[in-house]
Design a protein around this motif. Structure first.
Motif, short mmCIF file in Angstrom:
data_model
loop_
_atom_site.label_atom_id
_atom_site.label_comp_id
_atom_site.label_asym_id
_atom_site.label_seq_id
_atom_site.Cartn_x
_atom_site.Cartn_y
_atom_site.Cartn_z
N ARG A 251 0.81 -1.21 0.00
CA ARG A 251 0.00 0.00 0.00
C ARG A 251 0.85 1.27 0.00
O ARG A 251 0.43 2.32 0.50
N ARG A 252 2.04 1.17 -0.50
CA ARG A 252 2.93 2.33 -0.62
C ARG A 252 3.40 2.40 -2.07
O ARG A 252 3.23 1.49 -2.85
N GLY A 253 4.01 3.52 -2.39
CA GLY A 253 4.59 3.64 -3.72
C GLY A 253 3.53 3.64 -4.82
O GLY A 253 2.39 4.07 -4.62
N VAL A 254 3.92 3.16 -5.97
CA VAL A 254 3.04 3.16 -7.14
C VAL A 254 3.23 1.86 -7.92
O VAL A 254 4.33 1.26 -7.90
N GLY A 255 2.18 1.43 -8.56
CA GLY A 255 2.24 0.24 -9.41
C GLY A 255 1.65 0.53 -10.78
O GLY A 255 0.59 1.15 -10.90
N PHE A 256 2.34 0.10 -11.82
CA PHE A 256 1.86 0.23 -13.20
C PHE A 256 1.55 -1.18 -13.71
O PHE A 256 2.42 -2.07 -13.67
#
Length: 464
Positions: A449-454
């Protein structure tokens, strides 16, 4: 002079709608001609099977002879009938007229056509049979009454004769009807094409750079799809031109900064008074050159993806290809303590556009390594089913604000809240490459639930 002589020939050889209409009408008339001949032939065969003309004549003659009691009177009736038949040519058989023979019930000859000579008709009561007379086949019909025995004969008519005879009789009527039908059709085509000519004239009058709407409301329903398609095409061209102008403007603006830095640092390097100043100016100069080089490379990559030409998909081991790309990025990640992880099968064969897939993974990986903090994690995941290949690149870095998820794929857009230098083209390249391969890309939260996902989903086998 030779060129001028060829012009009429070329004009005649050029296909036109009027030529196609004339040829279509000729073909239609030819089919009608064949259909009429087939109908006449079938009608002839049905007439033979149901009630042959020779039988009708036999019934009419026997009805006329029914009230005759005298041989001489019967001979007069037969002679008069033969003369009338010969004059009117009722049979219409060019091979010969009808031969008649009348005998009394004892076999005495009352009347015989002169053409019979010594030939004797040998018919069968109530039936039409074939008989050879002077080497020619005749239909022979016999009908007996209480006092008389009547026999009639006419040359046998073949189906080929029927076709040959009626082909010449029907054709003049069709040739007469052809120009009468052609004229209104030609006028209809000529008048129907006038709106197309007006449309062509309106387009020809426009300037080469005029992509404004045509603004023409066609009268005929058949032209509405054409006008609508042209309007859509012009709208797409206007959008493309606007995007290209914006792209060139933004590219020039982005290149201006590194080029200005290069010029300033080159001036500082040439005027440095000490070795420390020269080293500092050289470092800044190399950084500016690297940034300009990176930006130029991304611009070329984006232009290549904008090209309408589609590459043919190739069968490759996508998992092995991903390992090679991660290996190339590993030194930069290790320098900052970033942990790179690949979650993929040992082997994953797929039909894909290899350069486009490489652009997607490299830019997503570079984007993650560039913006995460030191010691972060970056996980690349590869999965596939029978129809789609899915690629995910997730990290536990600072992430991207949810309100900015849609804008991150815009060209030259760079999010706020960080001071990491960049061109703002990496994710735009990803979006364009994914679109080229017929896939889609989505943004979500990253690891834990942190950062970013593509998350990229691609159609296997090429663009959809």
């Amino acid at each position: 002079m030779t060129h001028n002589r060829r012009v009429p020939h070329l004009l005649l050889a050029r296909p036109t709608i009027v030529q196609r209409v004339v040829l279509a009408l000729l073909g239609a008339f030819f089919l009608v001609w064949l259909a009429l001949l087939a109908y006449i032939y079938i009608e002839f065969r049905q007439a033979l099977a149901v009630d042959q003309g020779l039988k009708k004549l036999g019934r009419a003659l026997t009805a006329a002879l029914a009230e005759v009691r005298d041989d001489a009177e019967a001979g007069v009736v037969m002679t008069a009938t033969a003369t009338q038949f010969q004059t009117l040519r009722i049979s219409g058989n060019p091979a010969g007229s009808v031969l008649m023979e009348l005998r009394d019930r004892q076999g005495g000859l009352i009347h015989a056509s002169p053409a019979l000579g010594r030939q004797v008709l040998d018919g069968r009561q109530g039936e039409v049979i074939d008989q050879q007379i002077d080497g020619q086949t005749y239909w022979v019909y016999r009908r007996d009454t209480g006092r008389w025995s009547l026999q009639l004969a006419e040359p046998r008519i073949t189906g080929m004769w029927i076709l040959e005879r009626n082909a010449g009789r029907v054709l003049p009527y069709l040739l007469l009807a052809f120009p009468l039908i052609l004229l209104p059709v030609w006028l209809a085509v000529k008048l129907g094409l006038r709106p197309l000519q007006r449309l062509a004239d309106r387009i020809a009058e426009r300037g080469t750079a005029d992509l404004s709407p045509i603004g023409m409301d066609p009268k005929y329903a058949e032209l509405k799809p054409l006008i609508a398609a042209l309007e859509r095409m012009l709208a797409q061209l206007r959008g493309t031109m606007e995007r290209e102008r914006a792209f060139v403007h933004d590219a020039a603006h982005e290149l201006r900064t590194p080029m200005a830095v290069i010029a300033a640092q080159a001036h500082a390097l040439s005027g440095a008074g000490s070795s420390e100043e020269r080293e500092r100016a050289q470092v800044h100069l190399e950084q500016a050159i690297e940034r300009a080089s990176h930006l130029t490379q991304q611009l070329l990559e984006l232009a290549s993806l904008d090209d309408a030409h589609q590459r043919l998909p190739k069968s490759v081991d996508v998992a092995q290809w991903a390992r090679q790309i991660l290996a190339q990025a590993a030194p930069r990640a290790l320098a900052r303590g970033i942990e790179l992880t690949l979650d993929a099968p040992d082997s994953l064969e797929a039909q894909i556009d290899v350069p486009a897939f490489q652009s997607i993974l490299e830019n997503l990986l570079n984007n993650a390594i560039r913006y995460v903090h030191d010691g972060a994690q970056v996980v690349v995941t590869l999965r596939s089913d029978d129809e789609r290949l899915t690629l995910s690149v997730e990290d536990d870095g600072p992430g991207i604000a949810e309100s900015d998820h849609e804008r991150v794929f815009e060209r030259f857009h760079r999010g706020v809240g960080h001071d990491t230098p960049g061109s703002g083209l990496g994710l735009a390249i990803v979006k364009q490459a994914v679109s080229r391969m017929g896939g889609c890309v989505a943004v979500s939260q990253g690891l834990a639930r942190r950062g970013v996902g593509f998350h990229v989903s691609l159609v296997l086998g090429g663009a959809g």
